[in-house]
Design an enzyme around this catalytic site. Structure first.
Site, PDB file in Angstrom:
ATOM      1  CG  HIS A  18      -2.261  -1.129   1.593  1.00 40.69           C
ATOM      2  ND1 HIS A  18      -2.047  -1.999   2.870  1.00 40.69           N
ATOM      3  CD2 HIS A  18      -2.768  -1.221   0.166  1.00 40.69           C
ATOM      4  CE1 HIS A  18      -3.135  -2.653   2.702  1.00 40.69           C
ATOM      5  NE2 HIS A  18      -3.898  -2.843   1.015  1.00 40.69           N
ATOM      6  CE  LYS A  42     -10.568  -7.719   1.231  1.00 46.38           C
ATOM      7  NZ  LYS A  42      -9.435  -6.704   1.596  1.00 46.38           N
ATOM      8  NE  ARG A  91      -2.554  -7.429  -4.331  1.00 43.81           N
ATOM      9  CZ  ARG A  91      -3.255  -7.093  -3.635  1.00 43.81           C
ATOM     10  NH1 ARG A  91      -2.920  -6.957  -2.371  1.00 43.81           N
ATOM     11  NH2 ARG A  91      -5.052  -6.934  -3.142  1.00 43.81           N
ATOM     12  CB  SER A 129      -4.061  -6.980   4.588  1.00 40.28           C
ATOM     13  OG  SER A 129      -3.776  -5.719   3.667  1.00 40.28           O
TER      14      SER A 129
HETATM   15  P1  ADP Z   1      -9.591  -3.916  -0.392  1.00 43.74           P
HETATM   16  O1  ADP Z   1      -9.525  -4.578   1.059  1.00 43.74           O
HETATM   17  O2  ADP Z   1     -10.489  -2.911  -1.607  1.00 43.74           O
HETATM   18  O3  ADP Z   1      -9.164  -5.718  -0.805  1.00 43.74           O
HETATM   19  P2  ADP Z   1      -6.917  -3.188   0.967  1.00 43.74           P
HETATM   20  O4  ADP Z   1      -6.367  -2.891   1.661  1.00 43.74           O
HETATM   21  O5  ADP Z   1      -6.266  -4.754   0.456  1.00 43.74           O
HETATM   22  O6  ADP Z   1      -8.643  -2.826   0.211  1.00 43.74           O
HETATM   23  O7  ADP Z   1      -5.862  -3.104  -0.451  1.00 43.74           O
HETATM   24  C1  ADP Z   1      -6.258  -1.419  -0.907  1.00 43.74           C
HETATM   25  C2  ADP Z   1      -5.595  -1.493  -2.415  1.00 43.74           C
HETATM   26  O8  ADP Z   1      -4.069  -1.345  -2.323  1.00 43.74           O
HETATM   27  C3  ADP Z   1      -6.151  -2.377  -3.703  1.00 43.74           C
HETATM   28  O9  ADP Z   1      -6.076  -1.357  -4.868  1.00 43.74           O
HETATM   29  C4  ADP Z   1      -4.753  -3.542  -3.515  1.00 43.74           C
HETATM   30  O10 ADP Z   1      -5.030  -4.182  -4.661  1.00 43.74           O
HETATM   31  C5  ADP Z   1      -3.538  -2.435  -3.594  1.00 43.74           C
HETATM   32  N1  ADP Z   1      -3.179  -3.341  -3.122  1.00 43.74           N
HETATM   33  C6  ADP Z   1      -2.343  -4.196  -1.859  1.00 43.74           C
HETATM   34  N2  ADP Z   1      -1.450  -4.340  -1.456  1.00 43.74           N
HETATM   35  C7  ADP Z   1      -0.607  -3.942  -2.563  1.00 43.74           C
HETATM   36  C8  ADP Z   1       0.936  -5.197  -2.752  1.00 43.74           C
HETATM   37  N3  ADP Z   1       1.879  -5.151  -2.260  1.00 43.74           N
HETATM   38  N4  ADP Z   1       1.247  -4.415  -3.839  1.00 43.74           N
HETATM   39  C9  ADP Z   1       0.359  -3.123  -4.881  1.00 43.74           C
HETATM   40  N5  ADP Z   1      -1.243  -2.510  -4.560  1.00 43.74           N
HETATM   41  C10 ADP Z   1      -0.853  -3.457  -3.603  1.00 43.74           C
END
Ligand code: ADP
Length: 156
Positions: A18, A42, A91, A129
């Site tokens: 992030h 979620k 990703r 996450s």
């Molecule tokens: P959500 O709850 O919508 O899945 P996340 O909190 O997991 O959202 O992630 C928010 C954003 O950050 C999403 O667009 C996700 O693709 C991006 N993201 C999460 N981890 C990574 C990573 N390792 N590299 C690039 N983008 C990421």
């Protein structure tokens, strides 16, 4: 006009993935609002206040970054905040299929809002996450995956 983007997600917890996406997007926008949502599909592990507090800590020295909690449709939150862009990371091919459907449906609902995607750097693309939460739940060391200074510990 000010270029304002929303970076929506659960951030449960914030990871280096992030952080990397947000820092690389910063030069593109005048302001980025990290929108910490309650995602209907979620169950969140860390409470909203904790997730917001970590984000504030990581971006404390970035005047262009704001942190807000939100519920409801992301496009409605964009309109409320005068944001014309939604920022997302891509990703995997699974991310692509999921994000494509959301972005295209958002486009139908709000044509004036553009979704912008950034690919992770290869060394951070395996971080997500869900895995980080599993490591924390099981007493592992999650520090390689979260921004420095973030002290993630199991809740129990
Ligand atoms: P959500 O709850 O919508 O899945 P996340 O909190 O997991 O959202 O992630 C928010 C954003 O950050 C999403 O667009 C996700 O693709 C991006 N993201 C999460 N981890 C990574 C990573 N390792 N590299 C690039 N983008 C990421």
């Amino acid at each position: 006009m000010k270029r304002i983007a929303i970076f929506p997600g659960s951030f449960d917890p914030i990871t280096k993935g992030h952080e990397n996406i947000l820092r690389r997007a910063l030069p593109l926008f005048d302001e980025i609002i990290i929108a910490v949502g309650k995602n209907s599909s979620k169950d969140n592990y860390f409470p909203l206040e904790q997730r917001v507090a970590w984000l504030k800590q990581v971006f404390a020295n970035e005047p262009k970054v704001k942190i807000e909690a939100y519920t409801g449709l992301t496009i409605n939150f964009c309109k409320k905040m005068n944001a014309s862009y939604i920022l997302r990371g891509l990703r995997t091919s699974a991310d692509f299929e999921f994000e494509k459907a959301i972005a295209q449906n958002n486009k139908v609902m709000a044509d004036e809002i553009e979704t912008i995607f950034i690919l992770p750097v290869p060394e951070l693309s395996a971080i997500n996450s869900t895995i980080v939460r599993d490591i924390i739940r099981n007493g592992g060391d999650a520090s390689p995956f979260v921004p420095s200074g973030i002290d993630v510990k199991s809740k129990s």
